[in-house]
Design a protein around this motif. Sequence first.
Motif, PDB file in Angstrom:
ATOM      1  N   UNK A 420       0.841  -1.201   0.000  1.00 16.72           N
ATOM      2  CA  UNK A 420       0.000   0.000   0.000  1.00 16.72           C
ATOM      3  C   UNK A 420       0.873   1.247   0.000  1.00 16.72           C
ATOM      4  N   UNK A 421       0.270   2.374  -0.370  1.00 15.55           N
ATOM      5  CA  UNK A 421       1.009   3.635  -0.398  1.00 15.55           C
ATOM      6  C   UNK A 421       1.330   4.065   1.028  1.00 15.55           C
ATOM      7  N   UNK A 422       2.628   4.223   1.373  1.00 15.15           N
ATOM      8  CA  UNK A 422       2.981   4.657   2.734  1.00 15.15           C
ATOM      9  C   UNK A 422       2.350   5.989   3.107  1.00 15.15           C
ATOM     10  N   UNK A 423       2.063   6.837   2.106  1.00 18.47           N
ATOM     11  CA  UNK A 423       1.477   8.147   2.388  1.00 18.47           C
ATOM     12  C   UNK A 423       0.072   8.047   2.965  1.00 18.47           C
ATOM     13  N   UNK A 424      -0.544   6.853   2.875  1.00 23.58           N
ATOM     14  CA  UNK A 424      -1.856   6.666   3.502  1.00 23.58           C
ATOM     15  C   UNK A 424      -1.764   6.835   5.014  1.00 23.58           C
ATOM     16  N   UNK A 425      -0.562   6.582   5.559  1.00 22.35           N
ATOM     17  CA  UNK A 425      -0.344   6.832   6.985  1.00 22.35           C
ATOM     18  C   UNK A 425      -0.074   8.325   7.184  1.00 22.35           C
ATOM     19  N   UNK A 426      -1.058   9.120   6.823  1.00 24.28           N
ATOM     20  CA  UNK A 426      -0.918  10.569   6.833  1.00 24.28           C
ATOM     21  C   UNK A 426      -0.943  11.117   8.246  1.00 24.28           C
ATOM     22  N   UNK A 427      -0.562  12.389   8.362  1.00 21.66           N
ATOM     23  CA  UNK A 427      -0.538  13.047   9.669  1.00 21.66           C
ATOM     24  C   UNK A 427      -1.900  12.986  10.370  1.00 21.66           C
ATOM     25  N   UNK A 428      -3.018  13.281   9.692  1.00 25.90           N
ATOM     26  CA  UNK A 428      -4.311  13.188  10.383  1.00 25.90           C
ATOM     27  C   UNK A 428      -4.611  11.786  10.909  1.00 25.90           C
ATOM     28  N   UNK A 429      -4.228  10.746  10.126  1.00 28.70           N
ATOM     29  CA  UNK A 429      -4.520   9.373  10.543  1.00 28.70           C
ATOM     30  C   UNK A 429      -3.657   8.982  11.743  1.00 28.70           C
ATOM     31  N   UNK A 430      -2.359   9.308  11.684  1.00 25.86           N
ATOM     32  CA  UNK A 430      -1.466   9.015  12.808  1.00 25.86           C
ATOM     33  C   UNK A 430      -1.959   9.733  14.058  1.00 25.86           C
ATOM     34  N   UNK A 431      -2.361  10.987  13.906  1.00 21.37           N
ATOM     35  CA  UNK A 431      -2.859  11.774  15.042  1.00 21.37           C
ATOM     36  C   UNK A 431      -4.064  11.113  15.683  1.00 21.37           C
ATOM     37  N   UNK A 432      -4.974  10.602  14.856  1.00 18.73           N
ATOM     38  CA  UNK A 432      -6.182   9.950  15.389  1.00 18.73           C
ATOM     39  C   UNK A 432      -5.835   8.689  16.174  1.00 18.73           C
ATOM     40  N   UNK A 433      -4.886   7.903  15.654  1.00 18.83           N
ATOM     41  CA  UNK A 433      -4.471   6.686  16.358  1.00 18.83           C
ATOM     42  C   UNK A 433      -3.838   7.037  17.705  1.00 18.83           C
ATOM     43  N   UNK A 434      -2.940   8.033  17.680  1.00 21.45           N
ATOM     44  CA  UNK A 434      -2.255   8.436  18.915  1.00 21.45           C
ATOM     45  C   UNK A 434      -3.246   9.027  19.916  1.00 21.45           C
ATOM     46  N   UNK A 435      -4.268   9.714  19.440  1.00 21.08           N
ATOM     47  CA  UNK A 435      -5.293  10.270  20.332  1.00 21.08           C
ATOM     48  C   UNK A 435      -5.948   9.172  21.168  1.00 21.08           C
ATOM     49  N   UNK A 436      -6.388   8.129  20.483  1.00 14.15           N
ATOM     50  CA  UNK A 436      -7.099   7.036  21.167  1.00 14.15           C
ATOM     51  C   UNK A 436      -6.183   6.346  22.176  1.00 14.15           C
ATOM     52  N   UNK A 437      -5.001   5.934  21.703  1.00 15.59           N
ATOM     53  CA  UNK A 437      -4.077   5.220  22.588  1.00 15.59           C
ATOM     54  C   UNK A 437      -3.538   6.132  23.684  1.00 15.59           C
ATOM     55  N   UNK A 438      -3.334   7.417  23.351  1.00 14.33           N
ATOM     56  CA  UNK A 438      -2.809   8.361  24.335  1.00 14.33           C
ATOM     57  C   UNK A 438      -3.749   8.569  25.503  1.00 14.33           C
ATOM     58  N   UNK A 439      -5.024   8.741  25.205  1.00 11.30           N
ATOM     59  CA  UNK A 439      -6.013   8.924  26.282  1.00 11.30           C
ATOM     60  C   UNK A 439      -6.094   7.678  27.151  1.00 11.30           C
ATOM     61  N   UNK A 440      -6.054   6.507  26.491  1.00 10.27           N
ATOM     62  CA  UNK A 440      -6.119   5.242  27.235  1.00 10.27           C
ATOM     63  C   UNK A 440      -4.913   5.122  28.181  1.00 10.27           C
ATOM     64  N   UNK A 441      -3.708   5.404  27.668  1.00 15.20           N
ATOM     65  CA  UNK A 441      -2.489   5.328  28.488  1.00 15.20           C
ATOM     66  C   UNK A 441      -2.552   6.320  29.641  1.00 15.20           C
ATOM     67  N   UNK A 442      -2.985   7.525  29.376  1.00 16.32           N
ATOM     68  CA  UNK A 442      -3.062   8.584  30.388  1.00 16.32           C
ATOM     69  C   UNK A 442      -3.969   8.169  31.544  1.00 16.32           C
ATOM     70  N   UNK A 443      -5.139   7.681  31.210  1.00 17.42           N
ATOM     71  CA  UNK A 443      -6.088   7.334  32.271  1.00 17.42           C
ATOM     72  C   UNK A 443      -5.664   6.080  33.023  1.00 17.42           C
ATOM     73  N   UNK A 444      -4.998   5.137  32.331  1.00 20.64           N
ATOM     74  CA  UNK A 444      -4.498   3.944  33.012  1.00 20.64           C
ATOM     75  C   UNK A 444      -3.367   4.308  33.983  1.00 20.64           C
ATOM     76  N   UNK A 445      -2.466   5.185  33.542  1.00 20.51           N
ATOM     77  CA  UNK A 445      -1.391   5.634  34.426  1.00 20.51           C
ATOM     78  C   UNK A 445      -1.941   6.430  35.603  1.00 20.51           C
ATOM     79  N   UNK A 446      -2.956   7.229  35.336  1.00 21.33           N
ATOM     80  CA  UNK A 446      -3.585   8.006  36.416  1.00 21.33           C
ATOM     81  C   UNK A 446      -4.177   7.073  37.467  1.00 21.33           C
ATOM     82  N   UNK A 447      -4.822   6.010  36.998  1.00 21.46           N
ATOM     83  CA  UNK A 447      -5.412   5.048  37.952  1.00 21.46           C
ATOM     84  C   UNK A 447      -4.326   4.387  38.779  1.00 21.46           C
TER      85      UNK A 447
END
Length: 452
Positions: A420-447
């Motif tokens: 597949x075209x590597x450019x499909x891993x665009x900045x908006x898509x990477x940001x969305x993935x990091x958003x989901x995992x980032x919030x999960x990590x933050x709240x787990x560490x907080x707990x």
Amino acid sequence: MSRQELVELVRSQLQALLQQKNFQGAKALLVPVQPADIAQAIEGLPKAMQAIAFRLLSKQEAIEVYEYLDSSIQQSLIAELRQQEVLEIVDKMSPDDRARLFDELPAIVVQQLLQQLSPAQREATALILGYKEGTAGRIMTTEYLSVKEDLTVSQAIERVRVLASATEIIYYLYVTDRERRLTGTLSFRDLVIAQPEQRLGEIMTRDVIFVHTDTDQEEVAQIIQRYDLVAVPVVDTEQRLVGIVTVDDVLDVLEQETTEDIYTLGGVEAGGDNYFQANVLTAARKRVVWLFVLLIANTGTTAVISAQENVLEQVVALAAFIPLLIDTGGNVGAQSSTVVIRGLNLREVGIKKALQVVTRETITGALLGVMLGIAVIFWAYLLEGSLPIAMTVGTSLLTITILAAVSGSGLPFLFGAIGLDPALMSAPFITSIVDVLGVFIYLMLARAILQL
């Protein structure tokens, strides 16, 4: 005065003269202007004036200017001009430029134009249109000079004199055998300094750099760039010479490929039309597909926050730092994906170097996380007066930054590996993935850190 300023001056003066119906003045204005600049000036005119300005050009000027015009302007002029005018222009175009124009026109119009072209031009155009889009065969021109290696230098020079007007480029001679197979090349410098009685086979270069008709156009551009060529010969499966790709065509390819990559990186559907000349509905259509994908991806963030409501209810202050964490992670991920995708496009890195590149980006992400994390700890403590909360935010930022660097650098390689075209891993898509995992990590560490 810069070239762009000159074009703007010509355009404004041309528009004023046309509004005054001073056609002689407009015609005189365009006489000393380069064809490429005339084309740009015409493109900047109101649509109603474009055909009028084009008609002011002499036949030879019109042919040259037409090839520089944007495809949408070329199409509109075909509708405006008389049939005979269109045929005269299209028949004199170089085969590769004519093929690109035909790609944009309705099939019925192409069929009508093909039938009325001269037999030689019809055959040349049909040959190019027979190859797959995006390949060397589709962007090549059939206007080149070929000679046999048993000719003498003086005979070759005489052949050049006879045929030079019918070829697009005469910097090289292409040497072929009796079956039209490419056997060598000869620059005009070597031809001119050679002795008149020498055979071409004695002075030609046999180590020829060439491409096949099915070679991807981006690879053709890279070959011309790597070897500093003005043109590269194109051969078929039987090694017979069928055309050449010139450097001006390569510049068009590079612009097209770069535009597609930038659109994809920005989460915009790539297309052949000029984005800013498209209507609003078309512009929205180009962007809505990826936005729907990102909208669905971002619902994961909502789901994570909903599932951890009890953590936020117990320590409301944690919610204030969510935007800071996910935005920072998204930015780091976007930076990593951008440099990796660009490196892949330029062939500076490849799949074999994936582990090395990801490791490097991971270390970089960790260093960024430490520096930013320390700053955030002080900021969070200043705002909330709580060391545990400050440590939670700082530790989360470090973890999210490392995750973002790994995701941003690793996913383009993964997509490239599966075709597949590597450019499909665009900045908006990477940001969305990091958003989901980032919030999960933050709240787990907080707990864990706050023992909630």
